[in-house]
Design a protein around this motif. Structure first.
Motif, PDB file in Angstrom:
ATOM      1  N   ASN A   1       0.791  -1.311  -0.081  1.00  0.00           N
ATOM      2  CA  ASN A   1      -0.015   0.045  -0.239  1.00  0.00           C
ATOM      3  C   ASN A   1       0.911   1.161   0.069  1.00  0.00           C
ATOM      4  O   ASN A   1       1.682   1.508   1.107  1.00  0.00           O
ATOM      5  CB  ASN A   1      -0.857  -0.088   1.185  1.00  0.00           C
ATOM      6  CG  ASN A   1      -1.847  -0.969   1.118  1.00  0.00           C
ATOM      7  OD1 ASN A   1      -2.549  -1.170   0.192  1.00  0.00           O
ATOM      8  ND2 ASN A   1      -2.203  -1.920   2.231  1.00  0.00           N
TER       9      ASN A   1
ATOM     10  N   ASP B   1       0.195   0.988  12.594  1.00  0.00           N
ATOM     11  CA  ASP B   1      -0.691   0.335  11.506  1.00  0.00           C
ATOM     12  C   ASP B   1       0.224  -0.310  10.496  1.00  0.00           C
ATOM     13  O   ASP B   1       1.048   0.256   9.887  1.00  0.00           O
ATOM     14  CB  ASP B   1      -1.539   1.564  10.941  1.00  0.00           C
ATOM     15  CG  ASP B   1      -2.416   1.042   9.961  1.00  0.00           C
ATOM     16  OD1 ASP B   1      -2.358  -0.023   9.353  1.00  0.00           O
ATOM     17  OD2 ASP B   1      -3.361   1.851   9.621  1.00  0.00           O
ATOM     18  N   ASP B   2      -0.073  -1.841  10.480  1.00  0.00           N
ATOM     19  CA  ASP B   2       1.019  -2.494   9.416  1.00  0.00           C
ATOM     20  C   ASP B   2       0.506  -2.597   7.905  1.00  0.00           C
ATOM     21  O   ASP B   2       0.919  -3.155   7.023  1.00  0.00           O
ATOM     22  CB  ASP B   2       1.149  -3.750   9.835  1.00  0.00           C
ATOM     23  CG  ASP B   2      -0.102  -4.741  10.051  1.00  0.00           C
ATOM     24  OD1 ASP B   2      -1.247  -4.122   9.657  1.00  0.00           O
ATOM     25  OD2 ASP B   2      -0.222  -5.649  10.614  1.00  0.00           O
ATOM     26  N   SER B   3      -0.588  -1.586   7.660  1.00  0.00           N
ATOM     27  CA  SER B   3      -1.167  -1.463   6.336  1.00  0.00           C
ATOM     28  C   SER B   3      -0.684  -0.582   5.417  1.00  0.00           C
ATOM     29  O   SER B   3      -0.734  -0.424   4.080  1.00  0.00           O
ATOM     30  CB  SER B   3      -2.725  -1.529   6.206  1.00  0.00           C
ATOM     31  OG  SER B   3      -3.019   0.116   6.756  1.00  0.00           O
TER      32      SER B   3
ATOM     33  N   ASP C   1       2.759   0.456   3.550  1.00  0.00           N
ATOM     34  CA  ASP C   1       4.188   0.006   3.165  1.00  0.00           C
ATOM     35  C   ASP C   1       5.008   1.167   2.685  1.00  0.00           C
ATOM     36  O   ASP C   1       6.092   1.196   3.002  1.00  0.00           O
ATOM     37  CB  ASP C   1       3.831  -0.965   2.164  1.00  0.00           C
ATOM     38  CG  ASP C   1       3.102  -2.102   3.138  1.00  0.00           C
ATOM     39  OD1 ASP C   1       3.640  -3.213   3.525  1.00  0.00           O
ATOM     40  OD2 ASP C   1       1.908  -2.378   2.261  1.00  0.00           O
TER      41      ASP C   1
ATOM     42  N   GLY D   1       5.351  -1.947   7.955  1.00  0.00           N
ATOM     43  CA  GLY D   1       4.717  -2.791   7.063  1.00  0.00           C
ATOM     44  C   GLY D   1       5.045  -4.192   7.186  1.00  0.00           C
ATOM     45  O   GLY D   1       6.328  -4.802   7.605  1.00  0.00           O
TER      46      GLY D   1
END
Length: 440
Positions: free
Chosen positions: A37, A104-106, A108, A333
């Motif tokens: 993302n 937040d790992d969404s 990148d 990420g």
């Protein structure tokens, strides 16, 4: 990003939607292919951002297009899904900070304004690069671009494109005023020339980040700096109450109280300056590289001239503002290795040339400026490269957001600036803000 965000959001969403759709389809068919993302600023990913080849064929060239191109060229190593950030740079920062602070790992990849790159690195939001990555990803980049992507002597993000301000002017006005534009000009000279010819000098002086950019360039152009040892964070020394700060204040005050000041000077952003420069009494303007592609200047393009940013003093070379976009890889990420592979593709010479031709925003890689197609499209390309290398980035401090807000607040409006008192008062205010003794 060069402060001004290009506002063609509806068209951006159309292209972004196409990119997202392709990424989604790729996930279904490839299974294990990681989706990256990429949070982008809405600048040129629009239906008007075209690259035209020698046969007159058009293809889109914005950030969403680069995402599609690099996804395809990765041969299944990754798919890039673009997500749209707000128009305003401060709002972009706020949205990213909130999500990254929550790990937040969404996220990148993210398109970062250079002004906020140091803050993100200091907070641990950016995945550290190995020495090999730093060397590979900075190779061939302009010095100004690398400096603006560096924190604590380490490359922390990858320059996608660079921006600089130059002095745009009406040739007929300069000729009437008797200015020799083949030689460096000072702010005093162009203000005097505008007064003499009944024209204006357009600058960004609204109560916002763009005004801080102007002040920073003026101080740097006199040989000074706003912050000494910015890596010291809140304890960094503020150096505005200096002869260099006074020289900057003299320029701001002179224009603010001059007949050369446009009526909306104290509320002018990048778009506002183009509007006042495009008016019948427009004479001179400092603004970013995309002005050459702005439709507002098309009616008088034959009368449009450009030279290096004006000097603050006669004896010091100018230090033009630096803007642009760096690509940061989030430390939270899930696919940081793939994200750096994608960043290398997105910032390649080919990608930067495509992006420049579509957007008017200039490459961070030196070699692209030598490309014949680039030189044909942008006859001032050599000046842009020179200006980017000579540019003065905003101080690379994690607290630039606070410093900038305190700075533009205490120097506003331009007509209120007093060279004898404003530098000292603004320095004290910034110091108090950083130490928690005053509120913004």
């Amino acid at each position: 990003m060069g402060i001004r965000a290009r506002r063609r959001v509806a068209a951006v969403v159309a292209v972004v939607g196409a990119a997202a759709g392709l990424a989604a389809c790729g996930d279904e068919s490839s299974g294990s292919t990681p989706t990256l993302n990429w949070y982008i600023n809405p600048d040129v990913s629009n239906l008007e951002a075209y690259v035209t080849d020698e046969n007159g064929n058009k293809a889109p060239g914005g950030q969403a297009y680069l995402a599609l191109k690099c996804s395809e060229e990765s041969n299944g190593a990754y798919k890039i899904n673009v997500q749209l950030l707000p128009n305003d740079a401060s709002q972009q920062r706020e949205q990213l900070v909130r999500r990254l602070a929550a790990k937040d790992d969404s996220i990148d990849l993210m398109s970062l304004d250079p002004a906020f790159t140091a803050e993100f690195a200091n907070a641990g939001f950016l995945e550290p690069m190995s020495e090999e990555q730093q060397s590979q990803l900075s190779e061939g980049m302009l010095d100004g671009a690398v400096e603006a992507a560096t924190f604590d002597d380490k490359l922390v993000a990858v320059p996608l494109w660079s921006n600089t301000q130059i002095l745009w002017f009406r040739k007929s006005v300069a000729e009437k005023a008797g200015l020799d534009m083949t030689k460096p000009v000072t702010w005093d000279q162009i203000i005097d020339a505008a007064e003499q010819t009944g024209t204006t000098v357009s600058v960004q002086a609204k109560r916002y980040e763009g005004y801080s950019v102007w002040i920073n360039a003026l101080i740097a152009g006199a040989g000074g700096q706003i912050v000494e040892d910015p890596q010291d964070g809140k304890d960094a020394k503020i150096t505005i109450d200096t002869p260099e700060g006074k020289a900057a204040a003299e320029v701001v005050s002179k224009l603010g109280n001059s007949s050369a000041a446009p009526p909306a000077l104290s509320n002018a952003d990048e778009g506002g300056t183009v509007a006042s420069f495009s008016a019948a009494n427009g004479g001179f303007m400092v603004n970013w590289t995309y002005v050459y592609s702005d439709p507002n200047v098309a009616p008088f393009k034959d009368d449009l001239g450009w030279v290096r940013y004006p000097q603050t003093t006669e004896q010091d070379e100018s230090r033009p503002p630096y803007g642009g976009i760096n690509i940061g890889v989030s430390s939270y990420g899930k696919h940081t290795d793939a994200a750096y592979e994608a960043a290398a593709c997105l910032t390649s010479a080919e990608s930067q040339k495509t992006y420049a031709q579509a957007s008017g925003n200039q490459p961070a890689r030196s070699e692209v400026y030598d490309d014949p197609e680039m030189q044909k499209a942008f006859p001032m390309a050599s000046l842009w490269r020179e200006s980017i290398d000579a540019a003065s980035p905003r101080p690379l401090t994690p607290y630039w957001s606070d410093i900038s807000t305190a700075l533009f607040s205490s120097w506003h409006p331009p007509s209120s600036v007093d060279p004898d008192t404003t530098p000292a008062e603004s320095q004290q205010y910034i110091e108090d803000v950083l130490q928690g003794k005053a509120l913004l």
